[in-house]
Design a protein around this motif. Structure first.
Motif, mmCIF file in Angstrom:
data_model
loop_
_atom_site.group_PDB
_atom_site.id
_atom_site.type_symbol
_atom_site.label_atom_id
_atom_site.label_comp_id
_atom_site.label_asym_id
_atom_site.label_seq_id
_atom_site.Cartn_x
_atom_site.Cartn_y
_atom_site.Cartn_z
ATOM 1 N N ARG A 1 -10.622 6.447 -3.183
ATOM 2 C CA ARG A 1 -11.576 5.469 -2.722
ATOM 3 C C ARG A 1 -12.934 6.104 -2.578
ATOM 4 O O ARG A 1 -13.248 6.635 -1.524
ATOM 5 N N LEU B 1 -1.776 3.342 1.809
ATOM 6 C CA LEU B 1 -2.553 2.107 1.735
ATOM 7 C C LEU B 1 -2.721 1.469 3.100
ATOM 8 O O LEU B 1 -3.760 0.875 3.399
ATOM 9 N N TYR B 2 -1.714 1.575 3.952
ATOM 10 C CA TYR B 2 -1.814 1.025 5.303
ATOM 11 C C TYR B 2 -2.884 1.724 6.124
ATOM 12 O O TYR B 2 -3.411 1.163 7.089
ATOM 13 N N SER B 3 -3.211 2.958 5.761
ATOM 14 C CA SER B 3 -4.196 3.718 6.538
ATOM 15 C C SER B 3 -5.631 3.470 6.093
ATOM 16 O O SER B 3 -6.561 4.008 6.699
ATOM 17 N N ILE B 4 -5.818 2.671 5.035
ATOM 18 C CA ILE B 4 -7.163 2.445 4.500
ATOM 19 C C ILE B 4 -7.624 1.046 4.853
ATOM 20 O O ILE B 4 -7.025 0.051 4.439
ATOM 21 N N SER B 5 -8.700 0.969 5.617
ATOM 22 C CA SER B 5 -9.204 -0.313 6.102
ATOM 23 C C SER B 5 -10.724 -0.316 6.060
ATOM 24 O O SER B 5 -11.356 0.729 6.234
ATOM 25 N N ASP C 1 -2.319 -4.846 2.390
ATOM 26 C CA ASP C 1 -2.313 -6.307 2.354
ATOM 27 C C ASP C 1 -2.830 -6.842 1.023
ATOM 28 O O ASP C 1 -2.420 -7.910 0.569
ATOM 29 N N PRO D 1 -12.071 0.724 10.190
ATOM 30 C CA PRO D 1 -11.101 1.659 10.775
ATOM 31 C C PRO D 1 -11.243 1.759 12.285
ATOM 32 O O PRO D 1 -12.328 1.627 12.846
ATOM 33 N N THR E 1 -7.298 -5.780 11.632
ATOM 34 C CA THR E 1 -8.057 -5.751 10.389
ATOM 35 C C THR E 1 -7.094 -5.642 9.222
ATOM 36 O O THR E 1 -5.966 -5.172 9.347
ATOM 37 N N ASN E 2 -7.590 -6.079 8.065
ATOM 38 C CA ASN E 2 -6.743 -5.962 6.881
ATOM 39 C C ASN E 2 -6.795 -4.543 6.338
ATOM 40 O O ASN E 2 -7.732 -3.784 6.614
ATOM 41 N N THR E 3 -5.789 -4.164 5.605
ATOM 42 C CA THR E 3 -5.727 -2.861 4.964
ATOM 43 C C THR E 3 -5.454 -3.078 3.482
ATOM 44 O O THR E 3 -5.169 -4.197 3.032
ATOM 45 N N LEU E 4 -5.515 -1.997 2.726
ATOM 46 C CA LEU E 4 -5.239 -2.119 1.295
ATOM 47 C C LEU E 4 -3.789 -2.501 1.020
ATOM 48 O O LEU E 4 -3.487 -3.056 -0.034
#
Length: 309
Positions: free
Chosen positions: A240, A39-43, A20, A46, A15-18
């Motif tokens: 967020r 940012l990598y931890s926010i998708s 990206d 999840p 999945t993409n994350t923030l």
């Protein structure tokens, strides 16, 4: 309940994350100040463990997370700006006009939200108590274990559902993301995870950086600026959706006049006007979150002792 039947539970799903979607906004911004790891931890989808409630404070970092539930039709309203929603969730009280607030639902800014999780310190408790949305626990027929909750999966084995770490001044609550997503799909609800993150560090001089990201599933604001104290940088509020307005900080409860504290709702009104969460106000004012809650409900004796008013 059975094990979650969500695509990606057995097979890996990318999945993409923030990270990206949101590159570092300014070339002159020191790379270490950009919250790439966060940012990598926010998708939007999840997997694994998802942090839904957190508070931390160190000499260099402070912030936290919160999670509330909303109806799918309120997605757009929840992401209109970066102010926190569900501010009164988890707090029971009676206003001067007789209005009773049960803490389970909220209608901040005409956006209905429901309680999911928080950390509360009852009078006499040694450590904060973690409280979870009961329908979620009932849905999974969960039972308490040391530092969390579990349930029996289809094979009859214990499956971790919620885990948490709690100390006197900090806590972190995580939930298995796929179980949460299955519950949300079954109950026709959505979860809004709200984040505050502030980093203080030595840095060379640079021009203030303000940036914002808004898409169909997230809305965040980033601010990097030099503090008036030499060689300190306030790094960004990553949310967020949530925002701390730097120009409004610091707001000190101790500076409020006695009659403002005595008027029920005075602190609550001032906090909302500045777009602050209870946690953010507590951190900036050097008070506990529970003291801020106490002040908002009119219990003001502790504030006078601490502020010398």
């Amino acid at each position: 309940m059975s094990m979650p039947m969500i695509p990606g539970y057995i097979h890996d799903t990318f999945t993409n994350t923030l990270a990206d979607d949101w590159p570092k906004p300014a070339a002159e911004l020191p790379a270490r100040l950009w919250p790439a790891q966060a940012l990598y931890s926010i998708s939007p989808d999840p997997m694994g463990w998802l942090t839904v409630e957190e508070q931390y404070f160190t000499p260099n970092e402070q912030g936290g997370k919160g999670c509330v539930l909303i109806s799918p039709e309120n997605h757009a309203s929840a992401l209109q700006d970066t102010s926190w929603i569900g501010r009164t969730l988890g707090n029971v009280g009676v206003w001067s006009d007789g209005t009773f607030v049960n803490g389970l639902t909220s209608a901040d800014e005409n956006l209905g939200s429901e309680f999911f999780v928080h950390a509360r310190r009852p009078s006499g408790a040694i450590l904060p108590v973690i409280e979870i949305n009961l329908p979620f626990l009932w849905y999974w027929d969960a039972f308490p274990v040391t530092d969390g909750w579990s349930y029996l999966n289809r094979a009859g084995r214990n499956q971790d559902l919620i885990r948490y770490q709690v100390t006197d001044e900090s806590w972190k609550v995580e939930v298995r993301a796929l179980e949460l997503r299955q519950f949300l799909a079954s109950s026709n609800l959505s979860a809004v995870v709200q984040i505050d993150h502030t980093l203080k560090t030595d840095a060379e001089e640079f021009q203030r950086v303000d940036d914002e990201l808004e898409n169909d599933w997230a809305h965040l604001a980033f601010h990097a600026l030099l503090d008036e104290r030499p060689n300190w940088l306030f790094h960004p509020r990553l949310q967020r959706p949530a925002r701390l307005q730097p120009d409004d900080l610091p707001l000190k409860i101790c500076r409020l006049k006695r009659n403002e504290l005595q008027k029920r709702g005075g602190v609550h009104k001032l906090r909302l006007e500045r777009g602050l969460t209870k946690e953010s106000l507590a951190l900036e004012a050097g008070l506990s979150r529970n003291m801020v809650i106490s002040l908002e409900w009119g219990n003001k004796s502790t504030a006078y002792d601490g502020c010398g008013i």
